[in-house]
Design a protein around this motif. Structure first.
Motif, PDB file in Angstrom:
ATOM      1  N   SER A  16      45.205  -9.420  62.523  1.00 53.08           N
ATOM      2  CA  SER A  16      44.995  -9.293  61.140  1.00 53.08           C
ATOM      3  C   SER A  16      43.519  -8.944  60.669  1.00 53.08           C
ATOM      4  CB  SER A  16      45.665 -10.519  60.467  1.00 53.08           C
ATOM      5  OG  SER A  16      45.204 -10.422  59.000  1.00 53.08           O
ATOM      6  N   TRP A  17      43.389  -8.442  59.729  1.00 54.25           N
ATOM      7  CA  TRP A  17      41.920  -8.042  58.943  1.00 54.25           C
ATOM      8  C   TRP A  17      41.561  -9.378  58.526  1.00 54.25           C
ATOM      9  CZ3 TRP A  17      44.322  -2.914  57.582  1.00 54.25           C
ATOM     10  CH2 TRP A  17      44.381  -2.092  58.562  1.00 54.25           C
ATOM     11  N   ASP A  18      42.386 -10.253  58.292  1.00 48.57           N
ATOM     12  CA  ASP A  18      41.991 -11.760  57.793  1.00 48.57           C
ATOM     13  C   ASP A  18      40.757 -12.391  58.896  1.00 48.57           C
ATOM     14  OD1 ASP A  18      43.557 -11.498  55.558  1.00 48.57           O
ATOM     15  OD2 ASP A  18      45.387 -12.789  56.923  1.00 48.57           O
ATOM     16  N   GLY A  19      40.945 -11.723  59.941  1.00 43.54           N
ATOM     17  CA  GLY A  19      39.871 -12.434  60.998  1.00 43.54           C
ATOM     18  C   GLY A  19      38.545 -11.552  60.870  1.00 43.54           C
ATOM     19  N   VAL A  60      36.204 -11.963  58.701  1.00 47.53           N
ATOM     20  CA  VAL A  60      35.302 -12.858  58.181  1.00 47.53           C
ATOM     21  C   VAL A  60      34.496 -13.507  59.382  1.00 47.53           C
ATOM     22  CG1 VAL A  60      34.535 -14.789  56.822  1.00 47.53           C
ATOM     23  CG2 VAL A  60      36.013 -12.965  55.750  1.00 47.53           C
ATOM     24  N   SER A  61      35.543 -14.132  60.409  1.00 49.74           N
ATOM     25  CA  SER A  61      35.299 -15.009  61.433  1.00 49.74           C
ATOM     26  C   SER A  61      34.376 -13.783  62.633  1.00 49.74           C
ATOM     27  CB  SER A  61      36.103 -15.601  61.823  1.00 49.74           C
ATOM     28  OG  SER A  61      37.276 -14.872  62.296  1.00 49.74           O
ATOM     29  N   THR A  62      34.697 -12.639  62.643  1.00 52.76           N
ATOM     30  CA  THR A  62      34.321 -11.703  63.652  1.00 52.76           C
ATOM     31  C   THR A  62      32.764 -11.491  63.018  1.00 52.76           C
ATOM     32  OG1 THR A  62      36.299 -10.609  63.995  1.00 52.76           O
ATOM     33  CG2 THR A  62      34.449  -9.423  64.592  1.00 52.76           C
ATOM     34  N   TYR A  63      32.625 -11.196  61.623  1.00 53.59           N
ATOM     35  CA  TYR A  63      31.386 -10.913  61.133  1.00 53.59           C
ATOM     36  C   TYR A  63      30.443 -11.877  61.403  1.00 53.59           C
ATOM     37  CZ  TYR A  63      32.045  -6.256  59.239  1.00 53.59           C
ATOM     38  OH  TYR A  63      32.171  -4.830  59.148  1.00 53.59           O
ATOM     39  N   GLY A  64      31.091 -13.074  61.050  1.00 56.07           N
ATOM     40  CA  GLY A  64      30.343 -14.421  61.407  1.00 56.07           C
ATOM     41  C   GLY A  64      29.791 -14.471  62.850  1.00 56.07           C
ATOM     42  N   ALA A  65      30.465 -14.373  63.711  1.00 60.66           N
ATOM     43  CA  ALA A  65      30.096 -14.448  65.149  1.00 60.66           C
ATOM     44  C   ALA A  65      28.781 -13.592  65.574  1.00 60.66           C
ATOM     45  CB  ALA A  65      31.204 -14.203  66.064  1.00 60.66           C
ATOM     46  N   LEU A  66      29.245 -12.211  65.007  1.00 60.28           N
ATOM     47  CA  LEU A  66      28.331 -11.251  65.293  1.00 60.28           C
ATOM     48  C   LEU A  66      26.969 -11.453  64.517  1.00 60.28           C
ATOM     49  CD1 LEU A  66      30.628  -7.930  64.806  1.00 60.28           C
ATOM     50  CD2 LEU A  66      29.331  -8.797  66.894  1.00 60.28           C
ATOM     51  N   PHE A  67      26.814 -12.022  63.472  1.00 61.81           N
ATOM     52  CA  PHE A  67      25.689 -12.496  62.590  1.00 61.81           C
ATOM     53  C   PHE A  67      24.914 -13.539  63.466  1.00 61.81           C
ATOM     54  CE2 PHE A  67      27.746 -10.870  58.332  1.00 61.81           C
ATOM     55  CZ  PHE A  67      27.124  -9.392  58.818  1.00 61.81           C
ATOM     56  N   GLY A  68      25.848 -14.684  63.925  1.00 62.67           N
ATOM     57  CA  GLY A  68      25.388 -15.645  64.744  1.00 62.67           C
ATOM     58  C   GLY A  68      24.575 -15.349  65.999  1.00 62.67           C
ATOM     59  N   SER A 101      27.021  -1.781  58.510  1.00 61.96           N
ATOM     60  CA  SER A 101      27.887  -2.052  59.530  1.00 61.96           C
ATOM     61  C   SER A 101      29.079  -0.962  59.436  1.00 61.96           C
ATOM     62  CB  SER A 101      28.505  -3.355  59.262  1.00 61.96           C
ATOM     63  OG  SER A 101      29.016  -3.376  57.918  1.00 61.96           O
ATOM     64  N   ARG A 102      29.776  -1.083  60.448  1.00 67.78           N
ATOM     65  CA  ARG A 102      30.939  -0.035  60.669  1.00 67.78           C
ATOM     66  C   ARG A 102      32.185  -0.702  61.203  1.00 67.78           C
ATOM     67  NH1 ARG A 102      28.323   4.903  63.968  1.00 67.78           N
ATOM     68  NH2 ARG A 102      26.650   5.764  62.436  1.00 67.78           N
ATOM     69  N   GLU A 103      33.194  -0.440  60.686  1.00 70.48           N
ATOM     70  CA  GLU A 103      34.434  -0.750  61.152  1.00 70.48           C
ATOM     71  C   GLU A 103      35.240   0.330  61.726  1.00 70.48           C
ATOM     72  OE1 GLU A 103      34.892  -4.354  58.017  1.00 70.48           O
ATOM     73  OE2 GLU A 103      36.215  -2.860  57.944  1.00 70.48           O
ATOM     74  N   ARG A 145      48.924  -6.481  65.553  1.00 69.14           N
ATOM     75  CA  ARG A 145      48.868  -5.577  66.390  1.00 69.14           C
ATOM     76  C   ARG A 145      47.701  -4.351  65.863  1.00 69.14           C
ATOM     77  NH1 ARG A 145      55.182  -3.470  66.557  1.00 69.14           N
ATOM     78  NH2 ARG A 145      56.101  -5.384  67.344  1.00 69.14           N
ATOM     79  N   ASN A 146      46.908  -4.777  65.178  1.00 68.88           N
ATOM     80  CA  ASN A 146      45.660  -4.270  64.548  1.00 68.88           C
ATOM     81  C   ASN A 146      44.511  -4.270  65.914  1.00 68.88           C
ATOM     82  OD1 ASN A 146      46.905  -3.517  62.315  1.00 68.88           O
ATOM     83  ND2 ASN A 146      45.859  -4.882  61.064  1.00 68.88           N
ATOM     84  N   ILE A 147      44.011  -3.254  66.022  1.00 69.67           N
ATOM     85  CA  ILE A 147      42.603  -3.469  66.796  1.00 69.67           C
ATOM     86  C   ILE A 147      41.417  -2.616  66.200  1.00 69.67           C
ATOM     87  CG2 ILE A 147      41.654  -2.768  69.042  1.00 69.67           C
ATOM     88  CD1 ILE A 147      44.641  -2.294  70.143  1.00 69.67           C
ATOM     89  N   THR A 148      40.482  -3.436  65.904  1.00 69.41           N
ATOM     90  CA  THR A 148      39.551  -2.981  65.080  1.00 69.41           C
ATOM     91  C   THR A 148      38.078  -3.276  65.735  1.00 69.41           C
ATOM     92  OG1 THR A 148      40.857  -3.516  63.039  1.00 69.41           O
ATOM     93  CG2 THR A 148      38.294  -3.198  62.680  1.00 69.41           C
TER      94      THR A 148
END
Length: 152
Positions: A101-104, A106-114, A127-129, A141-144
């Protein structure tokens, strides 16, 4: 997480100024129209849809430039389209794939910024998605692929 260089990509695109408060009006709208327009203009689609954010800072009311881009082979003929053609330039980034889910996001960006901060890298402001698989009925089943631009 991986650092990589994305080579130039030729795209059919839609561009607007928006904010995260207003962005939902473009979801499932512009990309669908762009696919139809590409087919109508006999353009060869060469990749998944990209959402490119320029100047977004994550705050709901910050206005930024949003580009929704569909990779296509450069046409050998003139097209009749409300969309434009351009090349996304070479892009240095750090990236990670989000499965689910795209709810994730925020945490994906957080990990990348970290990771960017721990490596003491500068950010480009873009940034790009890349929506490798979209399943609106089964979001798990989303893959981003999320890419955050860095300065090298």
């Amino acid at each position: 997480m991986q650092t990589k260089t994305i080579q130039p990509i030729h795209v059919l695109y839609f561009e607007t100024r928006t904010s995260f408060q207003e962005i939902s009006q473009y979801v499932r709208v512009e990309a669908r129209k762009m696919y139809q327009d590409a087919i109508r203009n006999e353009l060869e689609i060469t990749g998944p849809v990209y959402w490119v954010y320029e100047g977004a800072d994550g705050r709901p009311d910050t206005v930024f430039t949003l580009t929704i881009a569909l990779p296509v082979t450069p046409p050998s003929h003139t097209i009749d389209s409300p969309y434009q053609l351009k090349q996304l330039e070479t892009f240095q980034c750090i990236s990670e794939e989000l499965y689910g889910s795209w709810d994730g996001l925020v945490s994906t960006y957080g990990a990348l910024f970290g990771e960017i901060m721990s490596q003491k890298l500068g950010m480009s402001g873009q940034s790009r998605e890349i929506y490798l698989n979209m399943d609106f009925e089964n979001p798990d089943r989303n893959i981003t692929e999320v890419q955050v631009g860095i300065l090298k």
